[in-house]
Design an enzyme around this catalytic site. Structure first.
Site, short mmCIF file in Angstrom:
data_model
loop_
_atom_site.label_atom_id
_atom_site.label_comp_id
_atom_site.label_asym_id
_atom_site.label_seq_id
_atom_site.Cartn_x
_atom_site.Cartn_y
_atom_site.Cartn_z
N ALA A 88 -12.98 -1.31 -7.62
CA ALA A 88 -11.93 -0.33 -7.97
C ALA A 88 -11.60 0.63 -6.84
O ALA A 88 -10.54 1.27 -6.88
CB ALA A 88 -12.33 0.46 -9.21
N TYR A 142 3.39 6.92 -3.09
CA TYR A 142 2.47 7.97 -3.52
C TYR A 142 3.25 9.27 -3.73
O TYR A 142 4.22 9.55 -3.00
CB TYR A 142 1.40 8.22 -2.45
N TRP A 145 2.41 5.20 4.46
CA TRP A 145 1.51 4.75 5.52
C TRP A 145 1.87 3.36 6.05
O TRP A 145 1.64 3.05 7.21
CB TRP A 145 0.06 4.69 5.01
N HIS A 158 3.80 6.66 -7.62
CA HIS A 158 2.38 6.34 -7.52
C HIS A 158 1.51 7.59 -7.63
O HIS A 158 0.96 8.08 -6.64
CB HIS A 158 2.14 5.61 -6.19
N GLU A 163 -0.48 -3.72 -10.93
CA GLU A 163 -1.40 -3.59 -9.79
C GLU A 163 -2.74 -4.19 -10.17
O GLU A 163 -3.27 -3.91 -11.24
CB GLU A 163 -1.58 -2.11 -9.42
N HIS A 201 0.89 -1.16 0.00
CA HIS A 201 0.00 0.00 0.00
C HIS A 201 0.93 1.21 0.00
O HIS A 201 2.16 1.06 -0.15
CB HIS A 201 -0.90 -0.08 1.24
N GLU A 241 -1.08 5.50 -12.23
CA GLU A 241 -2.40 5.51 -12.88
C GLU A 241 -2.79 6.92 -13.29
O GLU A 241 -3.48 7.62 -12.55
CB GLU A 241 -3.47 4.93 -11.94
C1 DCB Z 1 -5.94 2.46 -7.65
C2 DCB Z 1 -4.74 3.12 -7.00
C3 DCB Z 1 -4.55 2.72 -5.56
C4 DCB Z 1 -5.88 2.50 -4.93
C5 DCB Z 1 -6.46 1.28 -5.60
C6 DCB Z 1 -7.88 0.94 -5.13
O1 DCB Z 1 -6.95 3.44 -7.76
F1 DCB Z 1 -3.59 2.89 -7.69
O2 DCB Z 1 -3.80 3.71 -4.91
O3 DCB Z 1 -5.73 2.24 -3.54
O4 DCB Z 1 -6.47 1.37 -7.00
O5 DCB Z 1 -8.72 2.04 -5.33
C7 DCB Z 1 -6.62 2.89 -2.67
C8 DCB Z 1 -6.46 2.25 -1.31
C9 DCB Z 1 -7.24 3.01 -0.27
C10 DCB Z 1 -6.84 4.48 -0.32
C11 DCB Z 1 -7.02 5.03 -1.72
C12 DCB Z 1 -6.56 6.47 -1.86
O6 DCB Z 1 -6.86 0.89 -1.39
O7 DCB Z 1 -6.98 2.48 1.00
O8 DCB Z 1 -7.68 5.20 0.58
O9 DCB Z 1 -6.26 4.25 -2.63
O10 DCB Z 1 -5.22 6.60 -1.48
C13 DCB Z 1 -8.02 3.26 -8.66
C14 DCB Z 1 -8.05 2.25 -9.58
C15 DCB Z 1 -9.10 2.14 -10.49
C16 DCB Z 1 -10.11 3.08 -10.47
C17 DCB Z 1 -10.10 4.11 -9.53
C18 DCB Z 1 -9.06 4.19 -8.62
N1 DCB Z 1 -11.18 2.98 -11.39
N2 DCB Z 1 -9.07 5.26 -7.66
O11 DCB Z 1 -11.13 2.18 -12.30
O12 DCB Z 1 -12.19 3.72 -11.26
O13 DCB Z 1 -9.93 6.15 -7.79
O14 DCB Z 1 -8.28 5.32 -6.72
#
Ligand code: DCB
Length: 316
Positions: A250, A83, A57, A118, A244, A53, A156
């Site tokens: 998501a 990040y 953090w 990130h 990833e 992660h 991303e």
């Molecule tokens: C990606 C990011 C990653 C994120 C995960 C799950 O974001 F690379 O940083 O991780 O996928 O969303 C999440 C953590 C949470 C944290 C949050 C913000 O699991 O604990 O609170 O990041 O730091 C994606 C991937 C795909 C999509 C959207 C996101 N999508 N997104 O397809 O819509 O919005 O973060």
């Protein structure tokens, strides 16, 4: 009958050789040819492991014991997610020390390591391009052409960001920076729409050598349509790395969606595409591989693993 058994055993050993988690000492220097990641002997190399992660953090789960446990469970890859926003490198550049410590531990355990810039809420890699240059200068000053280290330059990209207008020129700049000290290392480039836009990258590929394109998926959100995009990109000769993916939706939560994840992993096995799962931490969200309160020093038993962790650790 005997011949049948012998050929069955042969097939089995070939399968094991193809998918076992070979370390850097076996695969050696990786390179990209004909859209595939290859070991130094020219065979396909398959990397399976975990992404941290956000290292700002959850660096505690990259302790010596944690990384060793990951290796013992069969992983040959650790992706270190640093990040840029959300308290990451931009506001706290000292976080790079946590990255380097984690990468050092992966190398010491005969694993490959991905150094992941990130970007996420800072959706366009051009936003912090100068800081990216500085960071990758630091990283390559330390690791250079080390065959165990893979550089991932923009996790991303998302929002109003295009491949040809934003990401590709950013990548050309960062590749030139990284190549000064790491002439042969694998470089993974993120793609539009949270690294699902492998089609736009495949249609307008970078000309540098040893480049791979990121495809990221979450099993509860992204299905067959994205596998079709990966297949089409491969057909155009683009090398894909799933740096990833999650068993969740998501947003990192919900599910877990293990049937959908199985469909994905079957596809990745078939295509011999390498992957890193999100994420090696104990956060109270379904994509976390560890249950809340898991020991940062590793030695995890199955009861320390979340439903996602049990599934993923069984697939290394
Ligand atoms: C990606 C990011 C990653 C994120 C995960 C799950 O974001 F690379 O940083 O991780 O996928 O969303 C999440 C953590 C949470 C944290 C949050 C913000 O699991 O604990 O609170 O990041 O730091 C994606 C991937 C795909 C999509 C959207 C996101 N999508 N997104 O397809 O819509 O919005 O973060």
């Amino acid at each position: 009958m005997v011949r049948f058994i012998i050929s069955l055993l042969l097939l089995l050993s070939m399968t094991i050789t193809a998918f076992a988690a070979q370390g850097q000492s076996v695969y050696g220097r990786l390179h990209v040819a004909n859209g595939h990641l290859l070991a130094s002997n020219g065979q396909v190399a398959v990397l399976h492991g975990m992404s941290t992660h956000g290292i700002q953090w959850f660096s505690q789960f990259t302790s010596e014991g944690a990384v060793k446990t990951l290796r013992n469970r069969g992983a040959n890859l650790l992706r270190v997610a640093m990040y840029t926003a959300e308290g990451g490198y931009i506001s706290n550049p000292g976080v790079q020390d946590k990255v380097f410590q984690a990468v050092d531990r992966a190398i010491a355990n005969d694993m490959y390591a991905i150094i992941d810039w990130h970007i996420l809420s800072d959706s366009n890699p051009r936003t912090n391009e100068q800081q990216a240059v500085t960071f990758f200068q630091n990283a390559t000053a330390r690791y250079g052409n080390n065959p165990a280290v893979i550089y991932e330059i923009c996790n991303e990209p998302n929002g109003n960001v295009t491949w040809s207008g934003d990401i590709k020129p950013y990548a050309e700049h960062l590749i030139q920076v990284i190549r000064q000290k790491a002439p042969d290392s694998i470089i993974i480039v993120g793609t539009p729409t949270w690294s699902q836009g492998v089609d736009s990258a495949a249609a307008d590929q970078l000309t540098a050598a040893n480049i791979m394109y990121a495809c990221h998926f979450y099993a509860g959100t992204h299905g067959q349509w994205l596998r079709d995009k990966v297949q089409a990109a491969e057909n155009k000769g683009a090398a894909i790395f799933v740096s990833e993916w999650g068993t969740s939706a998501a947003d990192g939560n919900g599910g877990v969606f293990l049937d959908a994840a199985t469909q994905w992993l079957n596809f990745l096995d078939q295509e011999q595409i390498s992957w890193a799962n999100w994420s090696l931490c104990d956060k109270n969200e379904s994509s976390a591989a560890l249950n809340p309160g898991a020991n940062p020093n590793g030695g995890w038993s199955d009861s320390d693993l979340s439903p996602s962790g049990k599934f993923v650790f069984g697939k290394f």
